[in-house]
Design a protein around this motif. Structure first.
Motif, short mmCIF file in Angstrom:
data_model
loop_
_atom_site.label_atom_id
_atom_site.label_comp_id
_atom_site.label_asym_id
_atom_site.label_seq_id
_atom_site.Cartn_x
_atom_site.Cartn_y
_atom_site.Cartn_z
N HIS A 354 -8.96 8.14 9.53
CA HIS A 354 -8.66 6.75 9.94
C HIS A 354 -9.97 5.97 9.93
O HIS A 354 -10.75 6.02 10.88
N ALA A 384 -7.94 3.92 5.73
CA ALA A 384 -6.72 3.46 6.40
C ALA A 384 -6.95 2.04 6.92
O ALA A 384 -7.07 1.80 8.12
N GLU A 426 -3.32 1.78 7.97
CA GLU A 426 -3.01 1.73 9.40
C GLU A 426 -1.90 0.70 9.57
O GLU A 426 -2.14 -0.50 9.54
N VAL A 449 -1.23 6.09 9.16
CA VAL A 449 -1.56 6.05 10.59
C VAL A 449 -0.82 4.85 11.16
O VAL A 449 -0.95 3.73 10.66
N GLY A 480 -1.73 6.45 15.78
CA GLY A 480 -3.10 6.04 16.09
C GLY A 480 -3.23 5.40 17.46
O GLY A 480 -2.29 4.77 17.95
N GLU A 512 -3.36 10.84 17.68
CA GLU A 512 -4.77 10.57 17.43
C GLU A 512 -5.59 10.48 18.71
O GLU A 512 -5.17 9.87 19.69
N ASN A 514 -8.69 8.52 19.14
CA ASN A 514 -9.50 7.53 18.45
C ASN A 514 -10.90 7.59 19.05
O ASN A 514 -11.10 7.33 20.23
N ASN A 540 -10.20 10.93 14.89
CA ASN A 540 -10.64 9.99 13.86
C ASN A 540 -11.56 8.93 14.47
O ASN A 540 -11.43 8.60 15.64
N ASP A 542 -12.01 5.63 13.36
CA ASP A 542 -11.68 4.21 13.22
C ASP A 542 -12.92 3.44 12.76
O ASP A 542 -13.12 2.29 13.14
#
Length: 583
Positions: A354, A384, A426, A449, A480, A512, A514, A540, A542
């Motif tokens: 992500h 993403a 995303e 995601v 996400g 996820e 994040n 992930n 981000d």
């Protein structure tokens, strides 16, 4: 020394005050600069102080005007234009905008209409029913603001882990350079990797404590001394308080265990010790089986451990418990039964699924992000970017046509790279749990995601069912940042993590973590609950630029706080297994 976080904070404030003053365009530029300054891998303040102003030319979004302000701040500790804005709008903008639904523009309007400058002013206006009288507000908005004030006050006293831990690393590096220091380590919530911290706690083992304290308060990075004595000292570095405690080396292990906490973990461990005729405290582990009054003195009984932290647990017949687990969520019972998890480490991570590019709200090309992932020795990497949908600020989401165009470019980047590159998106989980992608787009993508970005004030029951519907969607691979929270800014959705875990396990959808330090969403207890239901997890970053791929550090430690082992996290899987999961 002005840290990257401190400099970025000034430009975040700049952006907020400009937005509160209804200035267009400039706030976005200042926010972009702030994000890139915060994420820059080199201490900008140090370099500028040393006369290397060219460092600013490397930072995307920092043009001549902003660069001159950075230099001004580093050299003088203030920015004249910002000071003028503060005089024009004397608002505690950071405090007031922590209330969900109160952005800079709303804060500006509240100041102009009611003279609101502080949280106390805002609370007084809400209690008096004055906010509902402003055009565009109403009773419901007033009630939401009133309910959010307590949250804003609480989070205003804490700092992000992503702000505190880099400072802690600097403190440790300085202390380790002192000849008198035999051992040193961080303690408290920062050693347990909590998402927010109150201050930075540091412990030193030394025979000459007063010399270490003198060197510490004289450290060039210290902005002010709060207090100091023969055994401890407190200073302020930037906006963060740093507390140092010195102990003799033979008591370093017991002090480290004691001051790491958590309080609930320590209480449970002390009770475990008492049941075995042992006494634990910051001075050591003591056998008190032959002592009439174990509470008569801190050091009563035969001292059997204390030099090392592991020895404190071994004295009770337990293995060492990693700091991330010390929250009294079953870790002592697991240690006793031999069931402590073999926690995931940063080295277990094989890729990131992500991330964002300049196609939406990122700052870098697809090719540059892929190259940065390859430089981390990743085996795979996922683009993403945002799809269109509710909650995406500034129209930065991609249309179906743009998604399909981007997929072609991702395929080209993949063909030129040594690592596997996934074309992802995303998508937005709307208020009803739908993701708003067409079948054509879904078919063309490698990974989807799905994240909530709007309607973040739903009640827990509604939010849980909304997220479960997204998990159940066969197109969704990863849910996400499930709560949508922003630490110290908005609380986001509340939900039943076990229910999400059940659905994720049943429908083979990863939840996820994040790793953005402003999110750390999911958090430790929610991860633990989801794992107990069999849910797969994905960690992930981000990331919106190459340097923020390093956010993986925060995500891995959050996974550890949730008892995650490597096999629980899809980012650790072999590429063929991951491809099968995504299909």
């Amino acid at each position: 020394m002005a840290t990257n976080a401190e400099i970025a904070g000034r430009f975040e404030e700049f952006a907020d005050l400009l937005a509160a003053d209804d200035v267009e365009y400039k706030p976005r530029a200042y926010r972009r600069a702030a994000e890139n300054i915060q994420a820059h891998p080199v201490p900008i303040g140090d370099r500028v102080e040393a006369g290397d102003e060219q460092i600013l030319e490397e930072i995307d979004g920092v043009g001549d005007a902003i660069a001159s302000k950075v230099v001004e701040y580093v050299e003088t500790g203030s920015i004249e234009e910002l000071e003028e804005l503060r005089e024009e709008l004397p608002i505690d903008i950071a405090d007031i905008t922590r209330i969900e639904g109160v952005g800079p523009k709303t804060a500006g309007k509240l100041y102009r209409e009611l003279g609101v400058q502080t949280l106390d002013d805002l609370e007084e206006a809400a209690e008096a029913g004055e906010i509902r009288e402003i055009k565009g507000f109403g009773p419901k908005t007033e009630e939401n603001i009133r309910e959010g004030i307590e949250f804003a006050r609480e989070v205003g006293q804490r700092h992000l882990l992503g702000e505190g831990r880099p400072l802690a690393d600097d403190v440790l590096a300085f202390l380790e350079s002192l000849e008198a220091v035999e051992r040193c380590e961080v303690a408290g919530s920062i050693r347990r990797w909590r998402e927010t911290i109150g201050d930075v706690d540091v412990l030193v083992g030394t025979e000459v404590g007063e010399d270490v304290i003198e060197s510490f308060v004289d450290w060039e990075s210290v902005d002010s001394e709060i207090e100091s004595g023969p055994e401890k000292a407190s200073v302020r570095v930037g906006e963060i308080r740093v507390d140092l405690r010195v102990v003799v080396p033979e008591e370093f292990g017991s002090a480290l265990q004691y001051f790491t906490g958590s309080k609930d973990h320590n209480v449970r461990l002390r009770n475990y010790a008492i049941a075995r005729d042992m006494k634990l405290n910051e001075y050591g582990a003591f056998d008190v089986s032959t002592v009439d009054d174990p509470e008569s003195d801190q050091r009563v009984g035969e001292r059997v451990a204390g030099e090392t932290e592991a020895g404190m647990y071994e004295a009770l017949g337990l293995p060492w418990i990693p700091p991330e687990l010390r929250e009294d969520r079953g870790e002592i019972a697991a240690a006793e039964s031999g069931d402590l998890p073999d926690l995931i480490t940063r080295d277990d991570i094989r890729g990131d699924l992500h991330t964002h590019t300049e196609w939406s709200d990122g700052n870098t090309s697809i090719e540059a992000m892929v190259d940065a992932a390859a430089a981390l020795d990743y085996e795979f990497y996922g683009v993403a970017d945002h799809a269109e949908g509710p909650g995406i600020v500034g129209g930065m989401g991609l249309s179906d046509t743009e998604i399909l165009e981007q997929i072609e470019q991702v395929r080209e980047a993949a063909a030129a790279s040594e690592i596997a590159v996934f074309a992802g998106i995303e998508a937005n989980v709307d208020a009803d749990g739908e993701i708003g992608l067409t079948d054509e787009v879904i078919e063309a993508l490698d990974v989807i995601v799905a994240s909530p970005h709007s309607a973040l004030d739903q009640d827990a029951g509604t939010a849980t069912e909304r997220l479960v519907r997204a998990i159940e969607n066969p197109a969704v691979d990863v849910l996400g940042h499930p709560s949508g929270r922003l630490l110290n800014e908005r609380s986001g959705l509340e939900f039943d993590a076990r229910r999400l875990g059940e659905a994720a396990a049943e429908h083979n959808t990863a939840l996820e973590i994040n790793a953005n330090p402003r999110r750390l969403d999911l958090w430790g207890s929610a991860v633990q609950a989801a794992l107990e239901e069999g849910a797969p997890i994905s960690v992930n970053t981000d990331a919106h630029q190459p340097s923020t791929l390093e956010y993986m550090r925060w995500g891995v430690h959050t996974a550890r706080r949730g008892w995650a082992e490597p096999a629980d996290v899809i980012n650790t899987w072999a590429l063929e297994d991951l491809r099968e999961f995504l299909h």
